[in-house]
Design an enzyme around this catalytic site. Sequence first.
Site, PDB file in Angstrom:
ATOM      1  N   ASN A  16       0.879  -1.181   0.000  1.00 56.32           N
ATOM      2  CA  ASN A  16       0.000   0.000   0.000  1.00 56.32           C
ATOM      3  C   ASN A  16       0.913   1.227   0.000  1.00 56.32           C
ATOM      4  O   ASN A  16       1.503   1.550   1.023  1.00 56.32           O
ATOM      5  CB  ASN A  16      -0.876  -0.033   1.260  1.00 56.32           C
ATOM      6  CG  ASN A  16      -1.668   1.256   1.451  1.00 56.32           C
ATOM      7  OD1 ASN A  16      -1.774   2.074   0.540  1.00 56.32           O
ATOM      8  ND2 ASN A  16      -2.210   1.434   2.648  1.00 56.32           N
ATOM      9  N   TRP A  17       1.013   1.855  -1.156  1.00 57.73           N
ATOM     10  CA  TRP A  17       1.934   2.997  -1.256  1.00 57.73           C
ATOM     11  C   TRP A  17       1.387   4.244  -0.577  1.00 57.73           C
ATOM     12  O   TRP A  17       2.092   5.256  -0.458  1.00 57.73           O
ATOM     13  CB  TRP A  17       2.216   3.312  -2.735  1.00 57.73           C
ATOM     14  CG  TRP A  17       3.182   2.363  -3.389  1.00 57.73           C
ATOM     15  CD1 TRP A  17       3.772   1.260  -2.828  1.00 57.73           C
ATOM     16  CD2 TRP A  17       3.677   2.440  -4.734  1.00 57.73           C
ATOM     17  NE1 TRP A  17       4.604   0.651  -3.738  1.00 57.73           N
ATOM     18  CE2 TRP A  17       4.567   1.356  -4.919  1.00 57.73           C
ATOM     19  CE3 TRP A  17       3.455   3.318  -5.797  1.00 57.73           C
ATOM     20  CZ2 TRP A  17       5.233   1.129  -6.131  1.00 57.73           C
ATOM     21  CZ3 TRP A  17       4.120   3.084  -6.994  1.00 57.73           C
ATOM     22  CH2 TRP A  17       4.998   2.009  -7.162  1.00 57.73           C
ATOM     23  N   LYS A  18       0.132   4.205  -0.156  1.00 59.88           N
ATOM     24  CA  LYS A  18      -0.514   5.376   0.469  1.00 59.88           C
ATOM     25  C   LYS A  18      -0.329   6.600  -0.438  1.00 59.88           C
ATOM     26  O   LYS A  18      -0.237   6.462  -1.651  1.00 59.88           O
ATOM     27  CB  LYS A  18       0.035   5.632   1.868  1.00 59.88           C
ATOM     28  CG  LYS A  18       0.027   4.383   2.739  1.00 59.88           C
ATOM     29  CD  LYS A  18       0.167   4.725   4.181  1.00 59.88           C
ATOM     30  CE  LYS A  18       0.400   3.468   4.995  1.00 59.88           C
ATOM     31  NZ  LYS A  18       0.188   3.668   6.401  1.00 59.88           N
ATOM     32  N   HIS A 102      -9.388   0.678   5.360  1.00 59.57           N
ATOM     33  CA  HIS A 102      -8.088   0.964   5.990  1.00 59.57           C
ATOM     34  C   HIS A 102      -8.324   1.935   7.139  1.00 59.57           C
ATOM     35  O   HIS A 102      -9.142   2.853   7.034  1.00 59.57           O
ATOM     36  CB  HIS A 102      -7.122   1.564   4.959  1.00 59.57           C
ATOM     37  CG  HIS A 102      -5.710   1.616   5.453  1.00 59.57           C
ATOM     38  ND1 HIS A 102      -5.274   2.576   6.344  1.00 59.57           N
ATOM     39  CD2 HIS A 102      -4.642   0.815   5.200  1.00 59.57           C
ATOM     40  CE1 HIS A 102      -3.990   2.351   6.610  1.00 59.57           C
ATOM     41  NE2 HIS A 102      -3.589   1.288   5.926  1.00 59.57           N
ATOM     42  N   GLU A 104      -6.807   4.413   8.191  1.00 66.09           N
ATOM     43  CA  GLU A 104      -6.638   5.850   7.879  1.00 66.09           C
ATOM     44  C   GLU A 104      -7.897   6.403   7.209  1.00 66.09           C
ATOM     45  O   GLU A 104      -8.245   7.573   7.397  1.00 66.09           O
ATOM     46  CB  GLU A 104      -5.388   6.042   6.993  1.00 66.09           C
ATOM     47  CG  GLU A 104      -4.111   5.844   7.808  1.00 66.09           C
ATOM     48  CD  GLU A 104      -2.905   5.388   7.001  1.00 66.09           C
ATOM     49  OE1 GLU A 104      -2.927   5.508   5.765  1.00 66.09           O
ATOM     50  OE2 GLU A 104      -1.948   4.889   7.626  1.00 66.09           O
ATOM     51  N   GLU A 174      -5.067  -5.282  10.855  1.00 67.44           N
ATOM     52  CA  GLU A 174      -4.113  -4.182  11.002  1.00 67.44           C
ATOM     53  C   GLU A 174      -4.385  -3.447  12.309  1.00 67.44           C
ATOM     54  O   GLU A 174      -5.232  -2.543  12.358  1.00 67.44           O
ATOM     55  CB  GLU A 174      -4.264  -3.201   9.835  1.00 67.44           C
ATOM     56  CG  GLU A 174      -3.895  -3.778   8.493  1.00 67.44           C
ATOM     57  CD  GLU A 174      -3.254  -2.726   7.592  1.00 67.44           C
ATOM     58  OE1 GLU A 174      -2.171  -2.996   7.068  1.00 67.44           O
ATOM     59  OE2 GLU A 174      -3.820  -1.633   7.435  1.00 67.44           O
ATOM     60  N   GLY A 180       2.361   1.960  10.669  1.00 66.52           N
ATOM     61  CA  GLY A 180       3.212   3.134  10.477  1.00 66.52           C
ATOM     62  C   GLY A 180       3.924   3.598  11.728  1.00 66.52           C
ATOM     63  O   GLY A 180       4.507   4.679  11.748  1.00 66.52           O
ATOM     64  N   SER A 215       3.720  -2.369  10.415  1.00 70.54           N
ATOM     65  CA  SER A 215       5.172  -2.331  10.600  1.00 70.54           C
ATOM     66  C   SER A 215       5.855  -3.669  10.322  1.00 70.54           C
ATOM     67  O   SER A 215       6.796  -4.044  11.023  1.00 70.54           O
ATOM     68  CB  SER A 215       5.509  -1.814  12.002  1.00 70.54           C
ATOM     69  OG  SER A 215       4.992  -0.504  12.181  1.00 70.54           O
ATOM     70  N   GLY A 236       2.897  -1.132   4.324  1.00 74.03           N
ATOM     71  CA  GLY A 236       2.951   0.285   3.997  1.00 74.03           C
ATOM     72  C   GLY A 236       4.396   0.650   3.697  1.00 74.03           C
ATOM     73  O   GLY A 236       4.896   0.476   2.589  1.00 74.03           O
ATOM     74  N   GLY A 237       5.103   1.119   4.730  1.00 73.91           N
ATOM     75  CA  GLY A 237       6.473   1.612   4.582  1.00 73.91           C
ATOM     76  C   GLY A 237       7.390   0.660   3.826  1.00 73.91           C
ATOM     77  O   GLY A 237       8.155   1.088   2.946  1.00 73.91           O
TER      78      GLY A 237
HETATM   79  C1  PEP Z   1      -0.537   0.027   6.059  1.00 77.73           C
HETATM   80  O1  PEP Z   1      -0.518   1.196   5.678  1.00 77.73           O
HETATM   81  O2  PEP Z   1      -1.517  -0.684   5.782  1.00 77.73           O
HETATM   82  C2  PEP Z   1       0.594  -0.483   6.821  1.00 77.73           C
HETATM   83  C3  PEP Z   1       0.544  -1.696   7.285  1.00 77.73           C
HETATM   84  O3  PEP Z   1       1.640   0.388   7.007  1.00 77.73           O
HETATM   85  P1  PEP Z   1       3.080   0.008   7.682  1.00 77.73           P
HETATM   86  O4  PEP Z   1       3.540  -1.263   7.048  1.00 77.73           O
HETATM   87  O5  PEP Z   1       3.948   1.165   7.336  1.00 77.73           O
HETATM   88  O6  PEP Z   1       2.825  -0.140   9.137  1.00 77.73           O
END
Ligand code: PEP
Length: 257
Positions: A16-18, A102, A104, A174, A180, A215, A236-237
């Site tokens: 997920n590049w957000k 999600h 967010e 999640e 994040g 993470s 994400g990251g």
């Molecule tokens: C996400 O945005 O769904 C996510 C899991 O981010 P991260 O891996 O950065 O925690």
Amino acid sequence: MTSQPKAQRRRLVVGNWKMNGTREDNSCLLQNILADWPTLVNVDVAICPPFVYIEQVARALSPRELYWGGQSVNPNAPGAYTGEVSAQMLRDLDCRYVIVGHNERRRLQHESDDCVARQFLAAQAEGLTPILCVGESSEQRKQGQALATIGRQLKAVLEVAGLEAFSNAVVAYEPIWAVGTGVTATPEEAAQVHAFIRDQFADVGQSLVILYGGSVKPENAAELFAKPDIDGALLGGASLKAQDFIAICQCAENAGK
Ligand code: PEP
């Protein structure tokens, strides 16, 4: 609690590049990913970029049997919804997946359980596979409300879509406190929730792909994927760093062997 040997479910890693990237950044990241891309037989891999970059990602990934998707979807039929993107449009761009719910989006865009359920239905109606995100806040976890929260989020979708709909869906656990933040749920914490999620789906649960997100890094991926109910990851990251992304996909490939 039920759990099934992982070999009977396909694994999945989704990036997920957000709201990150430029055409140039993306081109560089995609080139780096594809230059070192390993042969994976047990894992499906998808990238969900911002809407405006879906075509760019699709062009790069389609020759390699990698998939792409949207980060959200408007649940309504095409029409007067300025700034929104419909499931039909995502289908038109050959998306396979779309992330719904999600945290967010739930928190920052005030998307309710009901709205997420409608997104799930809209995605499936266009032949997309929804990736339904669920998870508790740290407050809810401290109060012993983690499973109740997740149960409520799942029920909202189950009530409108029905059990069978989950034969073409993915669920991503999640925990909000892990997304994040650099803090990862322990494999045991995650496994407990994954088993709980699987139990909500009766027989359909045995074939349901359940991802962990929060993470995930190359250093903790193997331990997470070793748990029988953890079928892959939503990243994400780590999906923005070519070598980390590849390493995590490779961990998913090797898990359970
Ligand atoms: C996400 O945005 O769904 C996510 C899991 O981010 P991260 O891996 O950065 O925690």
